[in-house]
Design an enzyme around this catalytic site. Structure first.
Site, PDB file in Angstrom:
ATOM      1  N   GLY A  12       0.820  -1.213   0.000  1.00 31.92           N
ATOM      2  CA  GLY A  12       0.000   0.000   0.000  1.00 31.92           C
ATOM      3  C   GLY A  12       0.852   1.260   0.000  1.00 31.92           C
ATOM      4  CB  SER A  14       0.988   3.254  -4.720  1.00 35.78           C
ATOM      5  OG  SER A  14      -0.300   2.750  -4.434  1.00 35.78           O
ATOM      6  CB  SER A  15      -2.290   5.642  -2.042  1.00 35.46           C
ATOM      7  OG  SER A  15      -3.319   6.525  -1.675  1.00 35.46           O
ATOM      8  NE  ARG A  37      -5.721  -3.242  -5.529  1.00 37.97           N
ATOM      9  CZ  ARG A  37      -6.942  -2.897  -5.191  1.00 37.97           C
ATOM     10  NH1 ARG A  37      -7.930  -3.754  -5.337  1.00 37.97           N
ATOM     11  NH2 ARG A  37      -7.212  -1.692  -4.704  1.00 37.97           N
ATOM     12  CG  ASP A  38      -3.398   2.136 -10.562  1.00 38.84           C
ATOM     13  OD1 ASP A  38      -2.463   2.477 -11.314  1.00 38.84           O
ATOM     14  OD2 ASP A  38      -4.559   2.567 -10.677  1.00 38.84           O
ATOM     15  CG  ASP A  66      -5.226  -8.512  -5.000  1.00 41.27           C
ATOM     16  OD1 ASP A  66      -5.148  -8.310  -3.770  1.00 41.27           O
ATOM     17  OD2 ASP A  66      -6.310  -8.709  -5.584  1.00 41.27           O
ATOM     18  CB  SER A 144      -4.851  -2.206  13.564  1.00 41.93           C
ATOM     19  OG  SER A 144      -6.162  -2.423  14.005  1.00 41.93           O
ATOM     20  CE1 TYR A 158     -10.477  -0.516   7.382  1.00 41.86           C
ATOM     21  CE2 TYR A 158     -11.247   0.524   9.398  1.00 41.86           C
ATOM     22  CZ  TYR A 158     -10.273   0.362   8.427  1.00 41.86           C
ATOM     23  OH  TYR A 158      -9.107   1.074   8.510  1.00 41.86           O
ATOM     24  CE  LYS A 162      -7.530  -1.845   8.694  1.00 36.83           C
ATOM     25  NZ  LYS A 162      -6.189  -1.835   8.109  1.00 36.83           N
TER      26      LYS A 162
HETATM   27  N1  LIG Z   1      -7.435   6.793   6.166  1.00 39.76           N
HETATM   28  C1  LIG Z   1      -7.895   6.489   7.362  1.00 39.76           C
HETATM   29  O1  LIG Z   1      -8.718   7.240   7.929  1.00 39.76           O
HETATM   30  C2  LIG Z   1      -7.397   5.265   8.078  1.00 39.76           C
HETATM   31  C3  LIG Z   1      -7.660   5.154   9.453  1.00 39.76           C
HETATM   32  C4  LIG Z   1      -7.226   4.011  10.129  1.00 39.76           C
HETATM   33  C5  LIG Z   1      -6.543   3.029   9.450  1.00 39.76           C
HETATM   34  N2  LIG Z   1      -6.291   3.156   8.113  1.00 39.76           N
HETATM   35  C6  LIG Z   1      -5.576   2.075   7.447  1.00 39.76           C
HETATM   36  O2  LIG Z   1      -4.362   2.569   6.934  1.00 39.76           O
HETATM   37  C7  LIG Z   1      -3.996   1.790   5.786  1.00 39.76           C
HETATM   38  C8  LIG Z   1      -3.683   2.727   4.633  1.00 39.76           C
HETATM   39  O3  LIG Z   1      -4.876   3.395   4.280  1.00 39.76           O
HETATM   40  P1  LIG Z   1      -4.886   4.821   3.565  1.00 39.76           P
HETATM   41  O4  LIG Z   1      -5.911   5.612   4.241  1.00 39.76           O
HETATM   42  O5  LIG Z   1      -3.505   5.318   3.427  1.00 39.76           O
HETATM   43  O6  LIG Z   1      -5.513   4.383   2.152  1.00 39.76           O
HETATM   44  P2  LIG Z   1      -5.161   4.745   0.645  1.00 39.76           P
HETATM   45  O7  LIG Z   1      -4.563   6.093   0.525  1.00 39.76           O
HETATM   46  O8  LIG Z   1      -6.409   4.435  -0.117  1.00 39.76           O
HETATM   47  O9  LIG Z   1      -4.033   3.666   0.289  1.00 39.76           O
HETATM   48  C9  LIG Z   1      -4.329   2.304   0.237  1.00 39.76           C
HETATM   49  C10 LIG Z   1      -3.167   1.621  -0.420  1.00 39.76           C
HETATM   50  O10 LIG Z   1      -3.390   0.211  -0.407  1.00 39.76           O
HETATM   51  C11 LIG Z   1      -3.272  -0.286  -1.756  1.00 39.76           C
HETATM   52  N3  LIG Z   1      -4.159  -1.447  -1.860  1.00 39.76           N
HETATM   53  C12 LIG Z   1      -5.488  -1.511  -1.645  1.00 39.76           C
HETATM   54  N4  LIG Z   1      -5.925  -2.754  -1.863  1.00 39.76           N
HETATM   55  C13 LIG Z   1      -4.847  -3.487  -2.220  1.00 39.76           C
HETATM   56  C14 LIG Z   1      -4.665  -4.841  -2.603  1.00 39.76           C
HETATM   57  N5  LIG Z   1      -5.688  -5.712  -2.643  1.00 39.76           N
HETATM   58  N6  LIG Z   1      -3.410  -5.259  -2.915  1.00 39.76           N
HETATM   59  C15 LIG Z   1      -2.363  -4.402  -2.879  1.00 39.76           C
HETATM   60  N7  LIG Z   1      -2.481  -3.113  -2.540  1.00 39.76           N
HETATM   61  C16 LIG Z   1      -3.717  -2.669  -2.225  1.00 39.76           C
HETATM   62  C17 LIG Z   1      -3.674   0.887  -2.634  1.00 39.76           C
HETATM   63  O11 LIG Z   1      -3.168   0.795  -3.966  1.00 39.76           O
HETATM   64  P3  LIG Z   1      -3.990   0.073  -5.152  1.00 39.76           P
HETATM   65  O12 LIG Z   1      -5.419   0.495  -5.024  1.00 39.76           O
HETATM   66  O13 LIG Z   1      -3.335   0.533  -6.408  1.00 39.76           O
HETATM   67  O14 LIG Z   1      -3.801  -1.392  -4.955  1.00 39.76           O
HETATM   68  C18 LIG Z   1      -2.982   2.008  -1.891  1.00 39.76           C
HETATM   69  O15 LIG Z   1      -1.605   2.031  -2.180  1.00 39.76           O
HETATM   70  C19 LIG Z   1      -5.160   0.850   5.507  1.00 39.76           C
HETATM   71  O16 LIG Z   1      -4.874  -0.413   6.038  1.00 39.76           O
HETATM   72  C20 LIG Z   1      -6.306   1.499   6.257  1.00 39.76           C
HETATM   73  O17 LIG Z   1      -7.297   0.585   6.628  1.00 39.76           O
HETATM   74  C21 LIG Z   1      -6.688   4.262   7.409  1.00 39.76           C
END
Ligand SMILES: NC(=O)c1ccc[n+]([C@@H]2O[C@H](COP(=O)([O-])OP(=O)(O)OC[C@H]3O[C@@H](n4cnc5c(N)ncnc54)[C@H](OP(=O)(O)O)[C@@H]3O)[C@@H](O)[C@H]2O)c1
Length: 276
Positions: A12, A14-15, A37-38, A66, A144, A158, A162
């Protein structure tokens, strides 16, 4: 530079939180492998990470996989190890969230959420373990969520994924410690990332009301807490006072929080019935 010449693998990466953490580690001299993935998003992130490197010898590898598919996950990590050496750090940030009312969420979403968030992290952990065991060192960081500490209205797909990560981290901590490998679990608060934007599209009104008062963090802020946690070898990394209190006191606080959340939920119900 605390991470000079170390190799960090970040799913993950990439974002959002994963990318921000990759950049911080690159700023401290680490070689970075990001997995997602992307391809297009990966290439852009690779460029961004390369611009913050501190020397041109540092390598950044972007691998498509993935994480929910064990063979792809394992192959990507094998390639990362072949090209950049045994990993010092694994961060499993790849994740997804699809809030909604329990009966409305398609069953496939429950399966997919568990497969990406929990099994994806598990597969990556298994894939780095032999290399870390050989070196008798390494740090595995599972991402988590606050929703991994308390089950929240609207997060029935979700939250369990977690919670599962928390169980995995707590079980692995003592076992891997004997092999010189550290484990951390991170409980990020709401963070301004593409995932949160996506979540807000399907979040029930009740969930919006419950989460409205919580502070929204930047991905960079959460990444700083993660990197600090790695440096200080902290097991449970809970960024900010809200997550810190929740992490330390959640069992005691749950009755009070449930009472408060139920009040908010009933307010939404009353508003809806007045409208209809
Ligand atoms: N944002 C929040 O408020 C928040 C709060 C608590 C916890 N989190 C956790 O923090 C982590 C990062 O989240 P984020 O908010 O930074 O999200 P994000 O910006 O949407 O990034 C998600 C990353 O995971 C990759 N990804 C998603 N599905 C995947 C798959 N099946 N295989 C490989 N890569 C995959 C995406 O790239 P691709 O789509 O190109 O695969 C992207 O790089 C997650 O586990 C999320 O649950 C987030």
């Amino acid at each position: 530079m605390k991470f000079l010449n170390q190799h960090a693998i970040i799913t993950g990466g990439s974002s959002g939180i994963g990318k921000a953490t990759a950049k911080l580690l690159a700023q401290q001299g680490a070689n970075i492998s990001i997995i997602a993935r992307d391809r297009a998003k990966l290439d852009l992130a690779k460029q961004e990470i390369e611009t913050v490197r501190v020397n041109s010898n540092q390598q950044v590898l972007a691998l498509v996989a993935d994480v929910a598919k064990q063979s792809e996950n394992k192959a990507a990590i094998r390639t990362a190890i072949e090209q950049l050496g045994n990993p010092d750090i694994l961060i499993t940030s790849a994740g997804m969230a699809y809030p909604g009312y329990f009966a409305d969420i398609p069953l496939e979403i429950f399966e997919q959420t568990m497969a990406v968030n929990y099994l994806g992290s598990l597969y990556s952990t298994r894939a780095v373990l032999p290399a870390m065991e050989t070196k008798q060192k390494g740090h595995i960081v599972l991402i988590s969520s606050g929703a991994g500490l308390i089950g929240l209205y609207g997060y029935s797909a979700y939250s369990p994924s977690k919670f599962a990560l928390r169980g995995l981290a707590e079980s692995l901590r003592g076992e891997l410690k004997t092999k010189g490998i550290k484990v951390s679990i991170v409980y990020p608060p709401d963070t301004d990332t593409p995932q949160l934007v996506q979540e807000n599209k399907t979040k029930p009104l009740e969930t919006k009301k419950i989460t409205a008062s919580a502070e929204t963090w930047t991905a960079e802020g959460v990444a700083q807490a993660i990197v600090r946690g790695i440096e200080q070898k902290i097991f449970a990394i809970a960024p900010g006072w809200e997550m810190n209190i929740l992490h330390r006191w959640h069992s005691l606080l749950t009755p009070l929080l449930n009472w408060y959340f139920d009040r908010l939920v009933s307010q939404v119900g009353q508003k809806n019935s007045k409208l209809s």
